[in-house]
Design an enzyme around this catalytic site. Structure first.
Site, PDB file in Angstrom:
ATOM      1  N   ILE A   1       0.521  -1.420   0.628  1.00  0.00           N
ATOM      2  CA  ILE A   1       0.389   0.718  -0.121  1.00  0.00           C
ATOM      3  C   ILE A   1       0.686   1.610  -0.146  1.00  0.00           C
ATOM      4  CG2 ILE A   1      -2.254  -1.096   0.920  1.00  0.00           C
ATOM      5  CD1 ILE A   1      -1.314   0.187   3.213  1.00  0.00           C
TER       6      ILE A   1
ATOM      7  N   ARG B   1      -1.980  -8.337   8.672  1.00  0.00           N
ATOM      8  CA  ARG B   1      -0.255  -8.136   8.866  1.00  0.00           C
ATOM      9  C   ARG B   1      -0.153  -6.806   8.300  1.00  0.00           C
ATOM     10  NH1 ARG B   1      -1.793 -10.986  13.479  1.00  0.00           N
ATOM     11  NH2 ARG B   1      -1.264 -12.776  13.441  1.00  0.00           N
TER      12      ARG B   1
ATOM     13  N   ALA C   1      24.864   3.866  12.296  1.00  0.00           N
ATOM     14  CA  ALA C   1      24.386   3.578  12.310  1.00  0.00           C
ATOM     15  C   ALA C   1      23.834   3.726  10.543  1.00  0.00           C
ATOM     16  CB  ALA C   1      23.006   2.949  12.496  1.00  0.00           C
TER      17      ALA C   1
ATOM     18  N   GLU D   1      29.867   3.388   6.460  1.00  0.00           N
ATOM     19  CA  GLU D   1      28.537   4.296   7.318  1.00  0.00           C
ATOM     20  C   GLU D   1      28.896   3.836   8.160  1.00  0.00           C
ATOM     21  OE1 GLU D   1      25.408   5.117   7.610  1.00  0.00           O
ATOM     22  OE2 GLU D   1      25.325   4.593   5.941  1.00  0.00           O
TER      23      GLU D   1
ATOM     24  N   GLU E   1      29.585   9.257   9.205  1.00  0.00           N
ATOM     25  CA  GLU E   1      29.172   9.516  10.673  1.00  0.00           C
ATOM     26  C   GLU E   1      30.113  10.085  11.180  1.00  0.00           C
ATOM     27  OE1 GLU E   1      25.366   7.384  11.596  1.00  0.00           O
ATOM     28  OE2 GLU E   1      24.755   7.641   9.573  1.00  0.00           O
TER      29      GLU E   1
ATOM     30  N   PRO F   1      10.452  -7.349  15.116  1.00  0.00           N
ATOM     31  CA  PRO F   1       9.665  -8.453  14.661  1.00  0.00           C
ATOM     32  C   PRO F   1       8.087  -7.957  14.686  1.00  0.00           C
ATOM     33  CG  PRO F   1      10.680  -9.140  16.469  1.00  0.00           C
ATOM     34  CD  PRO F   1      11.040  -7.472  16.517  1.00  0.00           C
ATOM     35  N   GLY F   2       7.224  -7.897  15.485  1.00  0.00           N
ATOM     36  CA  GLY F   2       5.292  -7.690  15.210  1.00  0.00           C
ATOM     37  C   GLY F   2       5.164  -6.963  14.255  1.00  0.00           C
TER      38      GLY F   2
ATOM     39  N   GLU G   1      21.637  13.789   5.915  1.00  0.00           N
ATOM     40  CA  GLU G   1      22.492  13.850   7.439  1.00  0.00           C
ATOM     41  C   GLU G   1      22.833  15.228   7.821  1.00  0.00           C
ATOM     42  OE1 GLU G   1      23.628   9.714   8.101  1.00  0.00           O
ATOM     43  OE2 GLU G   1      24.499  10.619   6.778  1.00  0.00           O
TER      44      GLU G   1
END
Length: 193
Positions: free
Chosen positions: A26, A49, A88, A104, A108, A126-127, A152
């Protein structure tokens, strides 16, 4: 019980697994996509889900030879505050996680690692999200020219690692990947001479 049933139980498969019936995307974005899946539960019921698709990321724990850790401070629009974090970044399509970590770190912090060790892979949420983070411990750091991404705006802060752990204990870090990284690094470094 069949041997396969026992194995599935040990691996968390079988009785808990869901079968995808339908899936529709979507939203497609630069960093994430959002899809809604219709799944069949083991007892035959159906539900949906909502899943955030993410390419994955890396988090780097850069420890200088003098025992300081290189952290970055940046504004996070999603939560509306500046956060102090481990460096990160998101994996580019098809990019090797260690190569991403090296890139990275340089972008950074302006440091290059002489030694990079993968210490963990973990799912972030992970939910609802497919984002996984590869954690690397970076050592033997040397300064180099680093160029931040155009979107950034961050500053590098070098902290004594012991001070960073005191701040962690005092609840001064609220970024989950940084909390995990500091706890992990503390365990690893405490086992080394």
């Amino acid at each position: 019980m069949r041997r396969l049933d026992a194995l599935e139980g040990l691996l968390g498969l079988g009785a808990m697994s869901e079968r995808s019936i339908a899936s529709r995307r979507i939203f497609e974005g630069r960093v994430i996509n959002l899809r809604v899946d219709t799944v069949e539960l083991p007892d035959g019921r159906t539900t949906t889900r909502e899943i955030v698709e993410h390419r994955g990321a890396v988090a780097i724990i850069p420890i200088l030879d003098d025992g300081r850790i290189a952290l970055v401070r940046q504004y996070r629009a999603a939560v509306g505050v500046d956060l102090l974090e481990v460096p990160a970044g998101t994996l580019e399509p098809g990019e090797d996680p260690e190569a991403c970590a090296a890139r990275e770190l340089t972008e950074e912090t302006g440091y290059r690692a002489g030694r990079m060790e993968k210490v963990l892979f973990a799912w972030m949420a992970p939910g609802y999200s497919a984002e996984g983070i590869h954690y690397y411990l970076a050592r033997e750091l040397t300064p180099c020219a680093g160029v931040q991404d155009e979107d950034e705006n961050l500053t590098v802060e070098l902290l004594d690692f012991g001070k960073a752990l005191e701040m962690l204990d005092a609840g001064e870090f609220s970024d989950a990947k940084t909390v995990a990284a500091l706890c992990l690094a503390s365990r690893i470094l405490s086992k080394q001479p």
